[in-house]
Scaffold this motif. Structure first.
Motif, PDB file in Angstrom:
ATOM      1  N   TYR A 301       8.968 -94.405  -8.883  1.00  0.00           N
ATOM      2  CA  TYR A 301       8.396 -94.452  -7.092  1.00  0.00           C
ATOM      3  C   TYR A 301       6.970 -93.706  -6.853  1.00  0.00           C
ATOM      4  O   TYR A 301       6.665 -93.875  -5.296  1.00  0.00           O
ATOM      5  CB  TYR A 301       9.762 -93.334  -6.727  1.00  0.00           C
ATOM      6  CG  TYR A 301      11.566 -94.293  -6.545  1.00  0.00           C
ATOM      7  CD1 TYR A 301      11.488 -95.170  -6.152  1.00  0.00           C
ATOM      8  CD2 TYR A 301      11.631 -93.364  -7.797  1.00  0.00           C
ATOM      9  CE1 TYR A 301      12.686 -95.670  -6.583  1.00  0.00           C
ATOM     10  CE2 TYR A 301      12.844 -93.559  -8.130  1.00  0.00           C
ATOM     11  CZ  TYR A 301      13.275 -95.160  -7.351  1.00  0.00           C
ATOM     12  OH  TYR A 301      14.901 -95.605  -7.763  1.00  0.00           O
ATOM     13  N   TYR A 302       6.624 -93.607  -8.380  1.00  0.00           N
ATOM     14  CA  TYR A 302       4.979 -93.032  -7.367  1.00  0.00           C
ATOM     15  C   TYR A 302       3.640 -93.960  -8.241  1.00  0.00           C
ATOM     16  O   TYR A 302       2.710 -93.732  -7.936  1.00  0.00           O
ATOM     17  CB  TYR A 302       4.896 -91.537  -8.339  1.00  0.00           C
ATOM     18  CG  TYR A 302       5.086 -90.869  -7.342  1.00  0.00           C
ATOM     19  CD1 TYR A 302       5.397 -90.009  -5.716  1.00  0.00           C
ATOM     20  CD2 TYR A 302       6.318 -90.081  -8.070  1.00  0.00           C
ATOM     21  CE1 TYR A 302       6.193 -88.897  -5.448  1.00  0.00           C
ATOM     22  CE2 TYR A 302       7.403 -88.644  -7.134  1.00  0.00           C
ATOM     23  CZ  TYR A 302       7.126 -88.779  -5.364  1.00  0.00           C
ATOM     24  OH  TYR A 302       7.515 -88.156  -4.963  1.00  0.00           O
ATOM     25  N   GLU A 303       4.412 -95.158  -8.649  1.00  0.00           N
ATOM     26  CA  GLU A 303       2.879 -96.564  -8.992  1.00  0.00           C
ATOM     27  C   GLU A 303       4.080 -97.484  -9.143  1.00  0.00           C
ATOM     28  O   GLU A 303       4.904 -97.535  -8.339  1.00  0.00           O
ATOM     29  CB  GLU A 303       3.718 -96.237 -10.566  1.00  0.00           C
ATOM     30  CG  GLU A 303       3.248 -94.919 -12.207  1.00  0.00           C
ATOM     31  CD  GLU A 303       1.774 -95.235 -11.698  1.00  0.00           C
ATOM     32  OE1 GLU A 303       0.870 -96.285 -11.121  1.00  0.00           O
ATOM     33  OE2 GLU A 303       0.625 -93.987 -12.352  1.00  0.00           O
ATOM     34  N   ARG A 304       3.568 -98.650  -9.068  1.00  0.00           N
ATOM     35  CA  ARG A 304       3.094 -99.854  -8.515  1.00  0.00           C
ATOM     36  C   ARG A 304       4.457-100.218  -8.760  1.00  0.00           C
ATOM     37  O   ARG A 304       5.201-100.102 -10.367  1.00  0.00           O
ATOM     38  CB  ARG A 304       2.112-100.948  -8.079  1.00  0.00           C
ATOM     39  CG  ARG A 304       0.716-100.150  -8.151  1.00  0.00           C
ATOM     40  CD  ARG A 304      -0.579-101.190  -8.352  1.00  0.00           C
ATOM     41  NE  ARG A 304       0.260-102.360  -7.320  1.00  0.00           N
ATOM     42  CZ  ARG A 304      -0.323-103.437  -7.912  1.00  0.00           C
ATOM     43  NH1 ARG A 304       0.220-103.949  -8.869  1.00  0.00           N
ATOM     44  NH2 ARG A 304       0.509-104.233  -6.623  1.00  0.00           N
ATOM     45  N   PHE A 305       5.751-101.440  -7.861  1.00  0.00           N
ATOM     46  CA  PHE A 305       6.372-101.538  -8.692  1.00  0.00           C
ATOM     47  C   PHE A 305       6.732-102.791  -9.946  1.00  0.00           C
ATOM     48  O   PHE A 305       7.504-102.596 -10.339  1.00  0.00           O
ATOM     49  CB  PHE A 305       7.471-102.130  -7.622  1.00  0.00           C
ATOM     50  CG  PHE A 305       6.860-103.911  -7.099  1.00  0.00           C
ATOM     51  CD1 PHE A 305       7.137-104.627  -7.367  1.00  0.00           C
ATOM     52  CD2 PHE A 305       5.273-103.461  -6.325  1.00  0.00           C
ATOM     53  CE1 PHE A 305       6.807-105.649  -7.208  1.00  0.00           C
ATOM     54  CE2 PHE A 305       4.953-104.964  -5.647  1.00  0.00           C
ATOM     55  CZ  PHE A 305       4.972-106.008  -6.155  1.00  0.00           C
ATOM     56  N   ILE A 306       5.248-103.743 -10.187  1.00  0.00           N
ATOM     57  CA  ILE A 306       5.254-104.438 -11.075  1.00  0.00           C
ATOM     58  C   ILE A 306       5.142-103.442 -12.443  1.00  0.00           C
ATOM     59  O   ILE A 306       6.272-103.818 -13.880  1.00  0.00           O
ATOM     60  CB  ILE A 306       4.063-104.995 -11.157  1.00  0.00           C
ATOM     61  CG1 ILE A 306       4.265-105.696  -9.867  1.00  0.00           C
ATOM     62  CG2 ILE A 306       3.708-106.026 -12.496  1.00  0.00           C
ATOM     63  CD1 ILE A 306       2.818-106.622  -9.793  1.00  0.00           C
ATOM     64  N   TYR A 307       4.782-102.246 -12.905  1.00  0.00           N
ATOM     65  CA  TYR A 307       4.550-101.323 -13.728  1.00  0.00           C
ATOM     66  C   TYR A 307       6.002-100.537 -14.341  1.00  0.00           C
ATOM     67  O   TYR A 307       6.459-100.361 -14.852  1.00  0.00           O
ATOM     68  CB  TYR A 307       3.523-100.108 -13.417  1.00  0.00           C
ATOM     69  CG  TYR A 307       2.465-100.625 -13.103  1.00  0.00           C
ATOM     70  CD1 TYR A 307       1.455-102.041 -13.638  1.00  0.00           C
ATOM     71  CD2 TYR A 307       1.177 -99.882 -12.726  1.00  0.00           C
ATOM     72  CE1 TYR A 307       0.369-102.600 -13.161  1.00  0.00           C
ATOM     73  CE2 TYR A 307       0.757-100.256 -11.670  1.00  0.00           C
ATOM     74  CZ  TYR A 307      -0.793-101.570 -12.645  1.00  0.00           C
ATOM     75  OH  TYR A 307      -1.557-102.212 -12.591  1.00  0.00           O
ATOM     76  N   THR A 308       6.494-100.213 -12.719  1.00  0.00           N
ATOM     77  CA  THR A 308       7.583 -99.921 -12.759  1.00  0.00           C
ATOM     78  C   THR A 308       9.019-100.491 -13.465  1.00  0.00           C
ATOM     79  O   THR A 308      10.132 -99.772 -14.141  1.00  0.00           O
ATOM     80  CB  THR A 308       8.697 -99.056 -11.331  1.00  0.00           C
ATOM     81  OG1 THR A 308       7.488 -98.438 -11.075  1.00  0.00           O
ATOM     82  CG2 THR A 308       9.964 -98.508 -11.477  1.00  0.00           C
ATOM     83  N   THR A 309       8.749-101.579 -12.717  1.00  0.00           N
ATOM     84  CA  THR A 309       9.932-102.457 -13.237  1.00  0.00           C
ATOM     85  C   THR A 309       9.927-102.598 -14.945  1.00  0.00           C
ATOM     86  O   THR A 309      10.856-102.501 -16.114  1.00  0.00           O
ATOM     87  CB  THR A 309      10.319-103.729 -12.825  1.00  0.00           C
ATOM     88  OG1 THR A 309      10.421-103.956 -11.088  1.00  0.00           O
ATOM     89  CG2 THR A 309      11.273-105.202 -12.838  1.00  0.00           C
ATOM     90  N   PHE A 310       8.540-102.943 -15.522  1.00  0.00           N
ATOM     91  CA  PHE A 310       8.149-103.235 -17.255  1.00  0.00           C
ATOM     92  C   PHE A 310       8.309-101.956 -17.695  1.00  0.00           C
ATOM     93  O   PHE A 310       9.560-101.935 -18.197  1.00  0.00           O
ATOM     94  CB  PHE A 310       7.023-103.385 -17.015  1.00  0.00           C
ATOM     95  CG  PHE A 310       6.357-103.370 -18.772  1.00  0.00           C
ATOM     96  CD1 PHE A 310       7.314-104.507 -19.089  1.00  0.00           C
ATOM     97  CD2 PHE A 310       5.435-102.789 -19.262  1.00  0.00           C
ATOM     98  CE1 PHE A 310       6.497-104.836 -20.745  1.00  0.00           C
ATOM     99  CE2 PHE A 310       4.991-102.495 -20.653  1.00  0.00           C
ATOM    100  CZ  PHE A 310       5.627-103.401 -21.766  1.00  0.00           C
ATOM    101  N   ILE A 311       8.186-100.461 -17.016  1.00  0.00           N
ATOM    102  CA  ILE A 311       8.718 -99.453 -17.766  1.00  0.00           C
ATOM    103  C   ILE A 311      10.387 -99.087 -17.699  1.00  0.00           C
ATOM    104  O   ILE A 311      10.714 -99.148 -18.545  1.00  0.00           O
ATOM    105  CB  ILE A 311       8.240 -97.583 -17.450  1.00  0.00           C
ATOM    106  CG1 ILE A 311       6.447 -98.983 -17.520  1.00  0.00           C
ATOM    107  CG2 ILE A 311       8.496 -96.833 -17.966  1.00  0.00           C
ATOM    108  CD1 ILE A 311       5.713 -97.471 -17.150  1.00  0.00           C
TER     109      ILE A 311
END
Length: 527
Positions: A301-311
């Motif tokens: 919740y502290y990174e952009r949603f595109i990066y978060t979904t990938f991770i």
């Protein structure tokens, strides 16, 4: 003459003893300081850290202070209470009132929280909770002054739940510090803290935190009921509370989340969950808890949603690898070698040629050694713990391969499994599934792929039927709630979280107004 004096003294002592017994029976404070002091000295017998400090102010008043050395701020006590009474006296206020305790409460310690008690038990409990007790001759009540000042740890970043971009503060063992960290994030009168006292001997303070209107009343009542029925002599940490309030105590899967991060607690409260805070521990409990919450990290919740979904997808894949890889290797090499490509099968067979054990025994030995190194690394001092774990793994693994005890593919499988298991954000959830991994390993060694399928079906049935404070553990996947899937397999953009989760939210279900998708304004001129 001496005989008369001795007789008078015995009579006076007997009267004092009778009055003392009567006072104990009624549990009320006496107007005589001597009686109250005797009761307190009996209660705190053999307590070398208790301080009884008598004060005589210009012949006007006889006052007794009672506190524990090391728990109270004696410097503030001297400046706020003793010096004003010693130098200024209290006679100038006696014209308005005859109650010296009221003068002390209203004039001398105006900026300090003060509580008035009339029972001896309340006075004793207040002193045990690091308050200063004040008794005044001629008054059947006492004052409890909140001047706590004991050693406490500074606010630091949690070592287990670290983030790259998130805040660096974490809870401490001081309960009031922890509530302050939440108040800094949720600056609303709707943030509530309800207090309980649990533990017959420890008298531990326990708070339930929630946001009024967001947390459902049914959940609050259930939390109050479960905490209220706890009967225990001591509460030394949040786990003491957790084991009394979980739904299925014999399940290997945790049903209550614990965290040291105030931001995680704050976000959970804003979803409609309830936090249980225990004094003397930095770990706060959060209920209800779901399986998917255990796979979500604070960093999501502290990174952009595109990066978060990938991770997040990488994390899910690693979770599956940590659970199934050893059992799949054992099942395929033992019962289903035809499912392995021929070049790979030849390589595995060549590596296992001199190994004396079957694959199931080989995998069990390596898994046991890996868990032993992990546990040893945690218990060793921090400067040498990681070094010993890494060196031990390398030396033992290489020596085992050269000795022909285990094969090289098995070392690779176990090492990959161990690395994948570290991807689970919640330590207790990761520990639970490491235990379940041994069950899958045994089923694979006995039944092959059929055993893994049977184990997976049994685990799924257990997780689907498990509940945490009335909330299905596998929600919102089972039962499926499409609106809440925005934060499960993907992390939707922040402006798309319009409603709170269905199972958590109370009356206030709306979180973000709609139509806030970012973009250029309509009146912007194109170049």
């Amino acid at each position: 003459m001496m005989f008369r004096l001795q007789k008078r003294k015995k009579k006076k002592d007997q009267q004092l003893k009778d009055s003392l017994t009567s006072t104990n029976q009624e549990d009320k404070l006496s107007s005589r300081i001597l009686l109250n002091e005797q009761v307190l000295r009996d209660s705190f017998k053999n307590c070398s850290d208790i301080v009884f400090r008598p004060i005589f102010v210009n012949g006007e008043a006889n006052i007794l202070l009672i506190y524990f050395d090391g728990l109270c701020d004696t410097k503030t006590l001297d400046e706020a209470l003793l010096k004003p009474m010693m130098f200024e006296g209290i006679a100038q206020e006696r014209g308005k009132t005859q109650a010296i305790g009221q003068i002390i409460k209203e004039k001398v310690i105006a900026d300090t929280p003060i509580k008035t008690v009339t029972k001896m038990s309340d006075l004793v409990n207040g002193i045990l909770k690091a308050n200063i007790g004040i008794l005044v001759e001629g008054e059947e009540k006492a004052l409890l002054v909140d001047l706590k000042d004991f050693e406490k740890r500074a606010i630091e970043e949690p070592q287990i739940e670290t983030t790259i971009r998130g805040p660096r503060d974490g809870f401490t063992e001081n309960l009031r510090t922890n509530t302050t960290l939440l108040r800094r994030r949720i600056r609303s009168t709707r943030l509530k803290f309800e207090a309980f006292t649990v533990g017959e001997l420890t008298q531990t303070d326990v708070l339930i935190a929630y946001v009024e209107g967001i947390a459902p009343q049914s959940l609050l009542e259930e939390v109050r009921t479960r905490i209220g029925r706890i009967q225990i002599d001591a509460v030394l940490g949040s786990l003491f509370i957790e084991e009394f309030i979980e739904d299925v105590p014999f399940s290997p899967v945790p049903q209550i989340q614990n965290t040291e991060r105030p931001d995680i607690v704050s976000s959970s409260l804003l979803e409609g969950k309830v936090a249980i805070m225990v004094d003397n521990t930095p770990f706060t409990l959060i209920v209800p808890f779901t399986f998917w919450s255990g796979l979500q990290a604070a960093e999501d919740y502290y990174e952009r949603f595109i990066y978060t979904t990938f991770i997040r997808w990488i994390r899910y894949i690693l979770f599956g690898v940590s659970l199934f890889l050893p059992s799949l290797y054992v099942a395929l090499t033992t019962y289903h070698p035809k499912l392995i490509p021929s070049p790979l099968l030849i390589s595995i067979a060549a590596a296992r040629e001199n190994v004396p054990f079957p694959a199931i025994v080989e995998a069990t030995i390596m898994e046991f050694m890996f868990e032993s190194l992990r546990e040893a690394g945690l218990r060793l001092p921090k400067p040498i713990g990681p070094a010993v774990s890494i060196v031990g793994a390398l030396v033992i693994g290489q020596a085992a391969v050269q000795a022909g005890i285990v094969s090289t593919p098995m070392v690779i499988v176990v090492a990959t499994t161990g690395i994948a298991s570290f991807a689970v954000p919640r330590y207790n959830l990761g520990t639970a599934f490491r235990m379940i991994r041994f069950v899958f390993l045994g089923l694979a060694g006995i039944f092959g792929l059929y055993g893994i399928v049977i184990g997976f079906i049994g685990l799924t049935i257990h997780l689907v039927n498990l509940r945490s404070f009335g909330v299905p553990f596998f929600s919102p996947v089972a039962p499926q709630i499409p609106k809440n899937l925005k934060d499960v397999f993907i992390r939707a953009p922040r402006w798309n979280f319009n409603l709170r989760p269905v199972f958590f939210a109370g009356e206030d279900k709306k979180r973000i107004p709609q139509k806030q998708k970012p973009g250029p304004s309509r009146g912007e001129k194109k170049p």
